[in-house]
Write an enzyme that holds these catalytic residues in place. Structure first.
Site, PDB file in Angstrom:
ATOM      1  N   ASP A   1       0.506  -1.453   0.399  1.00  0.00           N
ATOM      2  CA  ASP A   1      -0.306   0.008   0.145  1.00  0.00           C
ATOM      3  C   ASP A   1       0.242   1.192  -0.043  1.00  0.00           C
ATOM      4  O   ASP A   1       1.594   1.511  -0.129  1.00  0.00           O
ATOM      5  CB  ASP A   1      -0.898  -0.062   1.112  1.00  0.00           C
ATOM      6  CG  ASP A   1      -2.252   1.044   1.108  1.00  0.00           C
ATOM      7  OD1 ASP A   1      -3.187   0.085   1.124  1.00  0.00           O
ATOM      8  OD2 ASP A   1      -2.215   1.973   0.598  1.00  0.00           O
TER       9      ASP A   1
ATOM     10  N   ASP B   1       3.736   1.981  -4.501  1.00  0.00           N
ATOM     11  CA  ASP B   1       2.371   2.788  -5.356  1.00  0.00           C
ATOM     12  C   ASP B   1       1.928   2.484  -6.740  1.00  0.00           C
ATOM     13  O   ASP B   1       2.616   3.178  -7.158  1.00  0.00           O
ATOM     14  CB  ASP B   1       2.756   4.743  -5.789  1.00  0.00           C
ATOM     15  CG  ASP B   1       1.988   5.769  -6.016  1.00  0.00           C
ATOM     16  OD1 ASP B   1       1.137   5.387  -6.785  1.00  0.00           O
ATOM     17  OD2 ASP B   1       2.693   6.732  -5.931  1.00  0.00           O
ATOM     18  N   VAL B   2       0.810   2.276  -7.114  1.00  0.00           N
ATOM     19  CA  VAL B   2       0.632   1.644  -8.042  1.00  0.00           C
ATOM     20  C   VAL B   2       0.493   2.092  -9.272  1.00  0.00           C
ATOM     21  O   VAL B   2       0.121   1.537 -10.453  1.00  0.00           O
ATOM     22  CB  VAL B   2      -0.380   0.321  -8.038  1.00  0.00           C
ATOM     23  CG1 VAL B   2      -0.319  -0.448  -6.994  1.00  0.00           C
ATOM     24  CG2 VAL B   2      -2.418   1.481  -7.984  1.00  0.00           C
TER      25      VAL B   2
ATOM     26  N   ASN C   1      -5.754  -4.990  -5.934  1.00  0.00           N
ATOM     27  CA  ASN C   1      -7.488  -4.147  -5.928  1.00  0.00           C
ATOM     28  C   ASN C   1      -7.099  -2.773  -5.287  1.00  0.00           C
ATOM     29  O   ASN C   1      -7.673  -2.476  -5.549  1.00  0.00           O
ATOM     30  CB  ASN C   1      -7.401  -5.207  -3.941  1.00  0.00           C
ATOM     31  CG  ASN C   1      -8.081  -3.963  -3.529  1.00  0.00           C
ATOM     32  OD1 ASN C   1      -9.618  -4.511  -3.349  1.00  0.00           O
ATOM     33  ND2 ASN C   1      -7.839  -3.425  -2.453  1.00  0.00           N
TER      34      ASN C   1
ATOM     35  N   TYR D   1     -13.992   6.923 -13.479  1.00  0.00           N
ATOM     36  CA  TYR D   1     -14.176   5.243 -12.690  1.00  0.00           C
ATOM     37  C   TYR D   1     -14.544   4.006 -13.160  1.00  0.00           C
ATOM     38  O   TYR D   1     -13.899   3.550 -13.118  1.00  0.00           O
ATOM     39  CB  TYR D   1     -14.487   5.536 -10.956  1.00  0.00           C
ATOM     40  CG  TYR D   1     -14.279   4.208  -9.980  1.00  0.00           C
ATOM     41  CD1 TYR D   1     -13.475   4.193  -9.380  1.00  0.00           C
ATOM     42  CD2 TYR D   1     -15.083   3.253  -9.822  1.00  0.00           C
ATOM     43  CE1 TYR D   1     -13.369   3.207  -8.691  1.00  0.00           C
ATOM     44  CE2 TYR D   1     -15.211   2.382  -8.970  1.00  0.00           C
ATOM     45  CZ  TYR D   1     -14.208   2.707  -8.325  1.00  0.00           C
ATOM     46  OH  TYR D   1     -13.544   1.671  -7.638  1.00  0.00           O
TER      47      TYR D   1
ATOM     48  N   LYS E   1     -13.041   0.608 -14.235  1.00  0.00           N
ATOM     49  CA  LYS E   1     -13.834  -0.570 -14.088  1.00  0.00           C
ATOM     50  C   LYS E   1     -14.260  -1.624 -14.850  1.00  0.00           C
ATOM     51  O   LYS E   1     -14.108  -2.987 -14.611  1.00  0.00           O
ATOM     52  CB  LYS E   1     -14.748  -0.732 -12.903  1.00  0.00           C
ATOM     53  CG  LYS E   1     -14.445   0.147 -11.344  1.00  0.00           C
ATOM     54  CD  LYS E   1     -12.648  -0.802 -10.614  1.00  0.00           C
ATOM     55  CE  LYS E   1     -12.174  -0.274  -9.448  1.00  0.00           C
ATOM     56  NZ  LYS E   1     -11.199  -1.630  -8.597  1.00  0.00           N
TER      57      LYS E   1
ATOM     58  N   THR F   1     -16.432   1.414   2.954  1.00  0.00           N
ATOM     59  CA  THR F   1     -15.051   1.523   3.227  1.00  0.00           C
ATOM     60  C   THR F   1     -14.592   2.445   3.705  1.00  0.00           C
ATOM     61  O   THR F   1     -15.074   4.059   3.246  1.00  0.00           O
ATOM     62  CB  THR F   1     -14.200   1.050   2.147  1.00  0.00           C
ATOM     63  OG1 THR F   1     -14.344   1.248   1.001  1.00  0.00           O
ATOM     64  CG2 THR F   1     -14.584  -0.606   1.929  1.00  0.00           C
TER      65      THR F   1
END
Length: 285
Positions: free
Chosen positions: A36, A58-59, A85, A151, A155, A186
């Site tokens: 993360d 950092d993705v 994820n 987003y 997705k 979340t």
């Protein structure tokens, strides 16, 4: 102990779905690389749960994705499970409001990170018995109205990428599936709204209250609900599944609200009331 002796990599592991999934993998015997941007968060998780290796990633930086997977693979002679994820809400608003920078940032964070995670995982996962990749998509992938536009498109890309990757990696014995969460309690919502730290608890409580009424199942979705689905898709129990997606949404996508909420009248209810009023001698208005 479904994952005894296995090695798993989980991105976005400091909170929410990633955290619960990492904990579940570890509780069932896996060595988990918990990755993360929030290194403090994954270090705290590693302090609580045996079998955790915290890694700062950092993705949006592809080199960091590769370094994470090379680390997990190099230290263990490969790894068995990858849960792509990590994500956030991305650029807010519709296509009329999202500029080039916001669009590219969202695509890099939500879609490219998954593609590159899969790409750099292959050398470490190929021909390992039971190798499985799970990607986090969303109910936003099935239609508009569940999230900002960028987003949702990203997705949807994750969903199609999952199918294409399942085809591409079958020759290596790697299964690739996706999970599609619905309204899950979340921090992603508060984070997407740029809420001050002091107000996050209040906003999260408000979201939890709203989410209990958002779908036919009368409670808010919890990260553990998604973790259980990811664990199943990663396990040998799902060995005949690849290129599939599992919707875990409490039924939010089953149909319009009036289909399941008796307090929300639908089109035909309105017509019925009109006919009843007319029959009773009313105006029908």
């Amino acid at each position: 102990m479904r994952f005894a002796g296995k090695v798993a990599v989980v991105t976005g592991a400091a909170s929410g779905i990633g955290k619960e999934t990492a904990k579940l993998f570890a509780s069932e015997g896996a060595k988990v690389y918990a990755a993360d941007m929030d290194l403090t968060g994954v270090e705290a998780l590693a302090g609580e749960v045996p079998g955790m290796v915290p890694v700062a990633v950092d993705v949006c930086d592809v080199a960091q994705i590769k370094a994470l997977l090379d680390k997990a693979g190099g230290e263990n002679g490969g790894f068995d499970i990858l849960f792509n994820n990590a994500a956030a809400g991305g650029a807010r608003g519709g296509i009329d409001e999202c500029d080039e920078a916001g669009w590219d940032w969202t695509m890099n964070l939500v879609l490219r990170s998954v593609a590159m995670g899969i790409h750099y995982a292959v050398p470490h996962m190929q021909h390992r018995k039971g190798a499985a990749i799970v990607n986090t998509s969303s109910v936003a992938a099935v239609g508009p109205g569940y999230s900002p536009t960028a987003y949702a498109v990203a997705k949807a890309g994750v969903l199609h990428l999952t199918k294409c990757a399942a085809m591409d990696l079958a020759k290596f014995g790697i299964r690739v599936n996706a999970v599609q969460p619905g309204f899950i309690n979340t921090n992603i919502f508060a984070a997407s709204l740029d809420v001050d730290q002091a107000d996050k608890a209040t906003v999260n409580a408000m979201i939890a209250q709203m989410s209990s009424h958002a779908q036919p199942v009368p409670r808010g979705g919890q990260p553990r609900d998604i973790a259980e689905a990811v664990a199943f898709l990663s396990s040998d129990a799902a060995s005949f599944m690849t290129g599939a997606s599992m919707i875990v949404d409490g039924g939010i996508t089953v149909g319009p609200r009036h289909c399941w909420d008796p307090e929300a009248p639908g089109l035909f209810d309105t017509i019925q009331k009109f006919l009843e009023a007319k029959e009773a001698g009313g105006s029908g208005q």
